[in-house]
Design a protein around this motif. Structure first.
Motif, PDB file in Angstrom:
ATOM      1  N   ARG A 106       3.492   1.883  -3.511  1.00 42.00           N
ATOM      2  CA  ARG A 106       2.518   2.052  -2.433  1.00 42.00           C
ATOM      3  C   ARG A 106       3.223   2.554  -1.177  1.00 42.00           C
ATOM      4  O   ARG A 106       3.717   1.766  -0.378  1.00 42.00           O
ATOM      5  N   ASP A 245       0.256  -7.423  -3.303  1.00 48.97           N
ATOM      6  CA  ASP A 245      -1.160  -7.151  -3.047  1.00 48.97           C
ATOM      7  C   ASP A 245      -1.485  -7.421  -1.581  1.00 48.97           C
ATOM      8  O   ASP A 245      -2.087  -6.605  -0.881  1.00 48.97           O
ATOM      9  N   ASP A 249      -2.129  -4.518   1.806  1.00 48.71           N
ATOM     10  CA  ASP A 249      -3.322  -4.404   2.669  1.00 48.71           C
ATOM     11  C   ASP A 249      -2.924  -4.548   4.138  1.00 48.71           C
ATOM     12  O   ASP A 249      -3.447  -3.858   5.011  1.00 48.71           O
TER      13      ASP A 249
HETATM   14 MN    MN Z   1      -5.439  -5.368  -3.198  1.00 50.93          MN
END
Ligand code: MN
Ligand code: NAD
Ligand code: IPM
Length: 368
Positions: A106, A245, A249
């Motif tokens: 990411r 996770d 964000d």
């Molecule tokens: Mn997520």
């Protein structure tokens, strides 16, 4: 004959079809410009698949994913299934597991055009360029679960990691750090959690193979703080599934919106990768034509680079998104007024400009 690739499209729920439609147009334009062909298959995943096929992802769809060169997914999730026993999100987890895409990349980069729209101060955000490598097929997501059901008094989730699961994702992160600025931050909760202590041990052992990479360990609570206090201290972050996770964000607020963050999920070399924007199905804005398509379009660029080896096309797409944002083509989530369609058009337009230039350069070089 030009190269032809098989891409499985899983638009999914909510804004998924809107942003995948945009990414597909951009992929088609890239194929035309850079001389390759794309053959698409489109299938259901998530709430749509529960409704039509009785499960959030069917065995046939998993088979189609395994047989493709790459999978592009929009998002899954629908409020109708909140609290239900069959959840759309389970389809995504099953897909990640079936493809064994254990390393989720990411990238998070600030963009001067977007700095004013980040909730953080410009001086904190300017120049941010980091990569989160999230372990994607283990940990709490896949551990044994005990559900409390409607009236039970106890629920449990177990977290399990093996040395091999940690080593393979850590290796991806060390390699990425080696190719970037040579710094790796391993994030864990080793002061409390047993799997984190194993995580730290394995990462330290592997570090011997990467003397050129500077390694540090940061506890996840402190990492959450540093991400907003001084994000420029990070180059590559590697962490377990759940921490990754949450931190990704949080990191989405550096460029200013979830709508800007793409991801690539990779397994063994040569196996199909899974590409998806980091954001969800955004039911609050679904069907309105206002979703930011850039994260999905940038995910298509990652697909071209990592699964198809079409790096020039990927560069052209990323450059076109950059120029579009610089020209003020911003969706509502970024404080602008453009819709999905206008943002997609801008990318297509700038891509033909940039790729013309690149194509021209290539032709000139060849003519020499
Ligand atoms: Mn997520
Ligand atoms: P979300 O990412 O869908 O939305 C959070 C906020 O960001 C919302 O206000 C939404 O409008 C906004 N947003 C997200 N993407 C945007 C975009 N491209 N353009 C403009 N605004 C955007 O997260 P959520 O609301 O927590 O979750 C909604 C559903 O999506 C849930 O069912 C969740 O499980 C699912 N989800 C799926 C994925 C995935 O499929 N990879 C990822 C995250 C959440
Ligand atoms: C993501 C999402 C998923 C996750 C959900 C929808 C299962 O939040 O891709 O970040 O938690 O991995």
């Amino acid at each position: 004959m030009s190269q032809s690739y098989k891409i499985l499209l899983l638009p999914g729920d909510g804004i998924g079809p809107e942003v995948v439609g945009a990414a597909r147009e951009v992929l088609d334009a890239a194929a035309g410009r850079f001389g390759f062909e794309v053959e698409y298959e489109e299938r259901l995943a998530g709430a749509g698949a529960i409704r039509s096929e009785g499960a959030p992802i069917s065995d046939e769809t998993l088979e189609a994913a395994r047989g493709s060169d790459a999978v592009l997914l929009g998002a899954v999730g629908h409020p109708d299934y909140d609290g239900g026993s069959v959840r759309p999100e389970a389809g995504l987890l099953k897909l990640r597991s079936a493809l064994e895409v254990f390393a989720n990349l990411r990238p998070v980069a600030s963009n001067p055009a977007l700095t004013p729209y980040s909730p953080l101060k410009p001086e904190v955000v300017e120049g941010v360029d980091l990569l989160i490598v999230r372990e994607l097929t283990g940990g709490m997501y896949f551990g044994e679960k005990e559900e409390a059901g409607e009236s039970g008094d106890l629920a449990s989730d177990s977290v399990v990691y093996t040395t091999e699961e940690i080593r393979r994702v850590a290796r991806v992160a060390f390699e990425a750090a080696r190719g970037r600025n040579g710094k790796l931050t391993s994030v864990d909760k080793a002061n409390v959690v047993a799997t984190s202590r194993l995580w730290r041990r394995v990462v330290n052992e592997l570090a011997a193979e990467y003397p050129d990479v500077e390694l540090e360990h940061v506890l996840v609570d402190a990492a959450a703080m540093y991400l907003v206090q001084n994000p420029k201290r990070f180059d590559v972050i590697v962490t377990e599934n759940l921490f990754g996770d949450i931190l990704s964000d949080e990191a989405a607020m550096l460029p200013g919106s979830m709508g800007m963050l793409p991801s690539a999920s990779l397994g063994a070399p040569g196996k199909p990768g899974l590409y998806e924007p980091v954001h969800g199905s955004a039911p609050d804005i679904a069907g309105q034509g206002v979703a930011n398509p850039y994260a999905a379009i940038l995910s298509a660029a990652l697909l071209l680079r990592h699964s198809l080896g079409e790096a020039t096309a990927a560069d052209a797409i990323e450059q076109a998104v950059h120029v579009s944002t610089e020209n003020g083509i911003l969706t509502r989530d970024l404080g602008g007024e453009s819709g999905t369609e206008e943002a997609t058009r801008a990318v297509l337009e700038h891509m033909s400009n940039t790729s013309n230039t690149q194509q021209g350069q290539k032709e000139q070089e060849e003519a020499r």
